[in-house]
Motif scaffolding. Structure first.
Motif, mmCIF file in Angstrom:
data_model
loop_
_atom_site.group_PDB
_atom_site.id
_atom_site.type_symbol
_atom_site.label_atom_id
_atom_site.label_comp_id
_atom_site.label_asym_id
_atom_site.label_seq_id
_atom_site.Cartn_x
_atom_site.Cartn_y
_atom_site.Cartn_z
ATOM 1 N N ARG A 138 2.269 -11.917 11.123
ATOM 2 C CA ARG A 138 3.470 -11.093 11.142
ATOM 3 C C ARG A 138 3.952 -10.752 12.553
ATOM 4 O O ARG A 138 5.023 -10.178 12.721
ATOM 5 C CB ARG A 138 3.252 -9.844 10.288
ATOM 6 C CG ARG A 138 3.227 -10.216 8.795
ATOM 7 C CD ARG A 138 2.678 -9.129 7.921
ATOM 8 N NE ARG A 138 3.375 -7.886 8.081
ATOM 9 C CZ ARG A 138 2.954 -6.730 7.568
ATOM 10 N NH1 ARG A 138 1.832 -6.705 6.848
ATOM 11 N NH2 ARG A 138 3.636 -5.645 7.750
ATOM 12 N N ASN A 139 3.185 -11.125 13.576
ATOM 13 C CA ASN A 139 3.671 -10.976 14.952
ATOM 14 C C ASN A 139 4.823 -11.932 15.251
ATOM 15 O O ASN A 139 5.498 -11.776 16.267
ATOM 16 C CB ASN A 139 2.550 -11.177 15.972
ATOM 17 C CG ASN A 139 1.623 -12.322 15.649
ATOM 18 O OD1 ASN A 139 1.487 -12.719 14.479
ATOM 19 N ND2 ASN A 139 0.970 -12.864 16.642
ATOM 20 N N TYR A 140 5.075 -12.908 14.373
ATOM 21 C CA TYR A 140 6.179 -13.831 14.609
ATOM 22 C C TYR A 140 7.497 -13.344 14.009
ATOM 23 O O TYR A 140 8.506 -14.019 14.128
ATOM 24 C CB TYR A 140 5.821 -15.237 14.126
ATOM 25 C CG TYR A 140 4.799 -15.847 15.044
ATOM 26 C CD1 TYR A 140 5.194 -16.461 16.225
ATOM 27 C CD2 TYR A 140 3.451 -15.723 14.774
ATOM 28 C CE1 TYR A 140 4.266 -16.979 17.104
ATOM 29 C CE2 TYR A 140 2.509 -16.229 15.647
ATOM 30 C CZ TYR A 140 2.913 -16.859 16.811
ATOM 31 O OH TYR A 140 1.997 -17.344 17.684
ATOM 32 N N GLU A 141 7.467 -12.214 13.346
ATOM 33 C CA GLU A 141 8.708 -11.601 12.894
ATOM 34 C C GLU A 141 9.595 -11.353 14.112
ATOM 35 O O GLU A 141 9.130 -10.842 15.132
ATOM 36 C CB GLU A 141 8.399 -10.273 12.184
ATOM 37 C CG GLU A 141 9.586 -9.586 11.569
ATOM 38 C CD GLU A 141 10.146 -10.324 10.358
ATOM 39 O OE1 GLU A 141 9.352 -10.789 9.524
ATOM 40 O OE2 GLU A 141 11.385 -10.471 10.276
ATOM 41 N N ASN A 142 10.830 -11.715 14.021
ATOM 42 C CA ASN A 142 11.811 -11.617 15.127
ATOM 43 C C ASN A 142 11.636 -12.714 16.169
ATOM 44 O O ASN A 142 12.399 -12.758 17.137
ATOM 45 C CB ASN A 142 11.727 -10.266 15.873
ATOM 46 C CG ASN A 142 12.686 -9.260 15.317
ATOM 47 O OD1 ASN A 142 13.042 -9.335 14.143
ATOM 48 N ND2 ASN A 142 13.094 -8.309 16.141
ATOM 49 N N VAL A 143 10.619 -13.549 16.027
ATOM 50 C CA VAL A 143 10.365 -14.589 17.015
ATOM 51 C C VAL A 143 10.840 -15.941 16.492
ATOM 52 O O VAL A 143 11.540 -16.673 17.173
ATOM 53 C CB VAL A 143 8.866 -14.664 17.374
ATOM 54 C CG1 VAL A 143 8.588 -15.826 18.326
ATOM 55 C CG2 VAL A 143 8.400 -13.342 17.969
#
Lengths: 346, 346, 346, 346
Positions: C47-52
């Motif tokens: 979920r660290n790739y949200e917005n990425v």
């Protein structure tokens, strides 16, 4: 390229700030302030600065700093900035204060909660509260920027859309927040030694934490009400992260999807706020980033909404937001130098 | 029922000792000594003693203590016990010293490694080194018992069968040991604060740790050689436990099964030594217990044996072994009050 | 701007690679490969790739990938890359393999330690071992780059100057290494569940870990000797980091300062190697960075040198070094996109 | 001396139970049940049982077990005990069920929250809810004892005096609870792997956790009201411990001292409840013990009371309380075998 100084650069927040500034494409760091380590190379105290800078820590005079700095960041215990930041200082440089001295508009509330006198009350009116998502336009023009607290940032962003839209009873709010240990600062107190903190959790300052009036001030502004809320922080056995559970009684019969749409509308253009939709935030997904993740649940059985917010207390809760403010104040792209992807697992 | 006093009861080892003594069926605790917390209830410092005892910490005079105690445990920094324990004291009570002052038989080695003078050198000869598995008979009759160090206990027990049976080159030994953070004691040093220790590992005092000569002394006795070894400790991000990897060059062509049989024979009657056979020890299985787990591997490619030992540094490495010694000195069953099953996961 | 694909992008190393590539100024990610999560958005798994990125995981055909990629990173279990990487593939694109299949020059040693057949032995000669500090020139021209293992990188860099300069007995080397839990990969094995790993340390694969022959190969090349060493890894209760203690018998009478000068000379121009001089490395100072920190001690009592190396196993030990190699292979500045300052405390 | 069997002995709660029973002076363990590990020695699965017992895990037939057991403990997922425990079984032996099947008196509520049918509804009336501090007299005579949940125990004990004395609005209760990871059981789910749980905190099952109706049932009984409350659990990065913050609106104007006196009166004779007076509980002080620590604060600003409870989820929250119940059911001293002093730091 602007010149930046940091006063209080060897606390955890100050150090995080330096880490960001030393890689910021528009910034040159001209002074690393530290009373405790004056004269020592920063890289001897924080060995991650080896190969990054040979800067010495110094206790620079404010008069010198204002001459050579386009912006001065202050990361100090409360009560010091209110002495050092004067009208004269603001004529010569911009100030971004990571401490609490200029956050509360009502000096009586400040003095009551912080138990110290304020030495430059006349500047309180000018000081801009640096929660970018709420005060962006004011921030752009600010000379004196007061950077919000860590718990505060997480709590206000989590609740703002509800208060703004009058969807909850403003007197019903309870915030139960959990913070990593960096929130306590760099400490030599036995109470924060590894063996005393590891493998245990505790609440502290229940109902009496100093971030309470700050949250009340901002949520009060949003809702147009004078509200009182209950705020409870916890010390959690991890280095970083804040998770805030915000409980409030619903005054409308909106369901989860309805409320989520309110949040989507409110944060539509906000890069650093991520809505987690049907999932809930976890601190690991924001660690090391400037994001604030927000999710919510409605409990129909008790007619309450539970909003969950997560930030990294040292980034969006301190240094990252300070740089976000600096970017706004100097006309840089708001994301410059702080558009980190969370490193996982870290 | 014997009367026991503890001097230095509020360090981690002293506290662990009190925890055991307060549940020992043959012991009454008559004095809890603590210079730092004199006058305060023990349960205010360590809240696990709530409902257990209302004892106040005190700085009792040695003359008083000897009168009312059948045994005095000393859990103090080095250099203090060597002053306080005298021939006069030993006429009136038994001493179990958890510190280092009476461990090394050669006073020159003591003074060289500890950088202090020894004040009662004449007692060194009488002092019994309290590694129960090696010196049980001497322990039974001891007046002055010197309890081994934590790294020491683990290292000596791991290597003893090899040295006793001349199966390795005594000059080839390298011990690479990892300890939990309680091994550093209760500390207010920033270097041991949660955020500085958590999520990192480091070696320290490489080749210069004071447990080195103690291990050399005992292994030298077993092997009949004057040996020098290399000892390296590590600070590991966990509260408790020591894992020692002991490397040595084989001088025989024995295989793993052969060596394991040597260990089985050597520790046949030892309740507190467990051989892990084809598995290797892990600290979690000994935590909170008085066991020393030992396993081994042979590396035929380099003709070395690797012996792995694991203990709880505060139990078998300090307080548990101290009580095991007390049990022997007073004729109780050796397991009394220390026959704990490791609680897992804890 | 080059086009990069990652096969195996949802393991910990693959994910770390993606994190770096998505912020690399010269790279466009064109395919995120994952058999386990094919069809799912990467941001749903991490979920660290949200917005990425909204990229979907896919199981792309190798033939398709070679057409659209300037470079393909493979982060797969051993035995797969040796099938998929062929001479045909290399005619069309560059390969950076984070796995083990092309690391060992001697296919017999590969098949003996890995217990699988190698399917493209003829490529072993061409494959370049991607330890930048040792093979930079070969790397620049490589089509098939074999990225070193994590333990391997740390161990070789720690010992290289000693072997190159014939300062230690090459047959005397013992490496006692400690790794964080990410080293075991993303796992659903109970043995790696939180409660089983937390608060405990253990050694594993003592003398039999597959990184052993890789270290022997490279140190053998440096010293011009066929050497055998003993390598012991540990599972340490932390997410990231490797600390390697490398023990060797000195063959010269050089003191610490002399040896340090050898290291300074050897690594003079190496940006990503930092010598810690009179201090020793700790994993916290390299976490999240591409640095390898190296320090040493001499133990005159036993005439040994102890070299301590520290890296982040997922950065310099995997993804960071892979990008460092890519930078060299495509003529970018070697530091591009990987010049991270360790974030602390994290 | 009674004979005890444990069905489900290799989960974390079952294992904790065995650890206690093997040292209980009045108990002989006659069967260790485990479907997953049938035929294997317990000590091979949990190596802390080495030197303790050679017992093999077995999947014993209920008919056999009732013949040889004075008491059978069941530590199973919900839905199994409701099938296996019948009137016939209860004629021959006593049952202590650590699962949820007999906790809720209203079978509709059970089936609604647990989504399974109940197979022996007629026994629900007879089943005694084993919260010793509230139902001691019924427990003494019980044949079928339903051991409370972990969150439940902590929450009910924390709030009971307030509800019993009608000091708070029963509809205002919010419980924000934090649990260590053992609360999730022994798991091979990636979501509970070390790297995914470590250094992060999250809330889960917000408003929908199955312990909710159990707490409502007991607090409803105490207050004589049909109440609905909001319960939120968290996964905290530590092995053990529950900390429950219980928020409620005060209906009287009692101050902290007044409320504390209510608690002192309510728990006057309770050995395993400790009131922390002007301090607040922390999980480290109850870990490994059977204590429930309780403290409280009044927030005059919002007219709420915050009660903080702490237990060890595997002891007072499961195995310890089960043995406390057993002690009552068989007429032993209530503390027998569970009077542990918390080991610290552990």
């Amino acid at each position: 390229m602007i010149k930046a100084s940091v006063i209080g650069g060897t606390g955890y927040a100050g150090q995080e700030l330096l880490r960001i500034l030393y890689r910021h494409p528009e910034v040159e760091v001209v002074s690393v302030g530290s009373r405790s380590f004056a004269g020592q190379p920063l890289k001897d105290i924080y060995r991650n600065y080896e190969n990054v800078t040979d800067a010495l820590c110094e206790t620079a005079d404010m008069n010198e700093l204002v001459e050579k700095s386009d912006v001065i960041f202050m990361a100090l215990p409360h009560g010091i900035a209110s002495k050092q930041v004067t009208g004269e200082v603001l004529k010569k440089t911009k100030i971004i204060d990571l401490g609490a001295d200029f956050r509360l508009k009502d000096v009586d509330i400040y003095e009551q909660w912080y138990k110290v006198n304020h030495y430059n009350k006349d500047l309180l009116k000018e000081a801009v509260y640096g929660l970018c998502e709420l005060h962006r336009e004011d921030i752009r023009g600010a000379r004196l920027l007061s950077n919000p607290g860590c718990y505060t940032t997480c709590s206000i962003l989590s609740l703002a859309p509800l208060l703004k839209n009058h969807l909850v009873d403003p007197q019903s709010i309870i915030i139960d927040a959990k913070s990593g240990v960096t929130g306590a600062g760099r400490s030599s107190d036995t109470a924060f030694s590894y063996c005393e903190v590891n493998e245990s959790i505790k609440a502290y300052k229940v109902g009496s934490h100093r971030h309470t009036p700050e949250i009340e001030q901002e949520l009060g502004l949003l809702s147009g009400t004078d509200l009182k809320l209950l705020f409870t922080p916890h010390l959690t056995p991890m280095n970083r992260g804040i998770l805030a559970l915000c409980y409030a009684s619903l005054t409308s019969d909106m369901d989860e999807e309805g409320l989520r749409q309110v949040y989507r509308d409110f944060y539509r253009d906000e890069y650093f706020v991520r809505l987690t939709e049907d999932k809930l935030p976890e601190t690991k997904w924001v660690k090391g980033s400037n994001y604030c993740d927000i999710g919510l649940k409605v409990d129909k059985r008790t007619n309450r909404v539970i909003v969950v917010g997560a930030i990294d207390n040292l980034v969006k809760g301190a240094a990252g937001q300070a740089v976000q403010n600096m970017n706004l104040m100097f006309g840089f792209d708001e994301k410059t130098g702080i558009d980190f992807i969370t490193d996982f697992p870290v």
